[in-house]
Design an enzyme around this catalytic site. Structure first.
Site, PDB file in Angstrom:
ATOM      1  CD  GLU A  60      -1.834   2.529  -3.934  1.00 48.11           C
ATOM      2  OE1 GLU A  60      -3.179   1.019  -3.213  1.00 48.11           O
ATOM      3  OE2 GLU A  60      -0.796   2.759  -3.000  1.00 48.11           O
ATOM      4  CB  CYS A 120      -4.062   2.524   2.917  1.00 45.60           C
ATOM      5  SG  CYS A 120      -5.531   2.431   3.960  1.00 45.60           S
ATOM      6  CG  HIS A 128      -4.632   2.872  -1.023  1.00 43.80           C
ATOM      7  ND1 HIS A 128      -4.351   2.266  -1.057  1.00 43.80           N
ATOM      8  CD2 HIS A 128      -5.223   3.842  -0.065  1.00 43.80           C
ATOM      9  CE1 HIS A 128      -4.929   1.827  -0.370  1.00 43.80           C
ATOM     10  NE2 HIS A 128      -5.978   2.702   0.307  1.00 43.80           N
TER      11      HIS A 128
END
Length: 222
Positions: free
Chosen positions: A119, A29, A117
């Site tokens: 994660e 990002c 993202h």
């Protein structure tokens, strides 16, 4: 290194310095956008702010980071800002209906960026992105080790123990699979910290582990 997401491109600390370190870097990002802006690409406001499910189409099946996700993957992303022009030497590796540069890479330099993202749980194959990046790190570390061996043994370019990863003196590989996480360049993390790669019976990710590391001789906190 992992350059993570963050609130503002005006608060990136020393992030651009990591791009010339010679070791693999994954930008997520904001980290992806920092990579593009610092290396000659262009970042601009997107048409779709806020977080949402975004289906990303993989453009390069041979890309070491996102290629294995082909033909498409479901991600969680914000497009308040986005990369609109890739830097010289980079190729677009993924796109979506809302963003032309969902991912980019320069494999020869070990530099990779994704708009989404990986994660978070909302991203379908986020763990695979990190596993693929770890594989890049391991191949790079093995090449460094091999080159050090050809020069006559372990030394400045070789390896020494620590955290199960490879390490070069003077700020080289440290921690799990040579990964160090960086959050906005401010609280740079440490010996396999931030996102540590488990090497036990299986593969797992953990966060917030490790102590303090060193970068370029300067002590940095995890």
């Amino acid at each position: 290194f992992v350059l993570s997401g963050g609130p503002s491109i005006d608060r990136i600390g020393r992030c651009p310095a990591y791009l010339d370190d010679g070791r693999p870097v994954l930008g997520i990002c904001l980290g992806h956008q920092v990579m593009a802006a610092a290396l000659g690409g262009e970042v601009a406001s997107g048409d779709y702010g806020g977080y949402a499910d975004v289906t990303v189409r993989v453009l390069d099946e041979d890309d070491p980071l996102v290629g294995p996700l082909a033909p498409e993957t479901r991600t969680w992303a914000s497009h308040a800002d986005e990369v609109v022009t890739t830097p010289p030497g980079f190729v677009r590796t993924a796109e979506s209906d809302v963003c032309a540069v969902e991912a980019m890479s320069s494999p020869d330099r070990g530099l990779f960026g994704v708009q989404w993202h990986p994660e978070v749980a909302h991203t379908a194959e986020g763990a695979a992105v990190f596993e693929n990046f770890v594989a890049v790190c391991e191949r790079t570390a093995a090449a460094v080790e091999d080159a050090g061996g050809r020069r006559g043994g372990v030394g400045e370019g070789g390896t020494s123990g620590g955290g199960g990863g490879n390490r070069r003196r003077g700020g080289g590989w440290r921690g799990a699979a040579g990964l160090r996480a960086v959050y906005g360049g401010e609280g740079v993390a440490a010996d396999g910290a931030g996102m540590a790669y488990g090497r036990g019976g299986g593969r797992s990710w953990s966060t917030g582990v490790g102590g303090a590391g060193r970068l370029g001789g300067e002590r940095v906190a995890s």
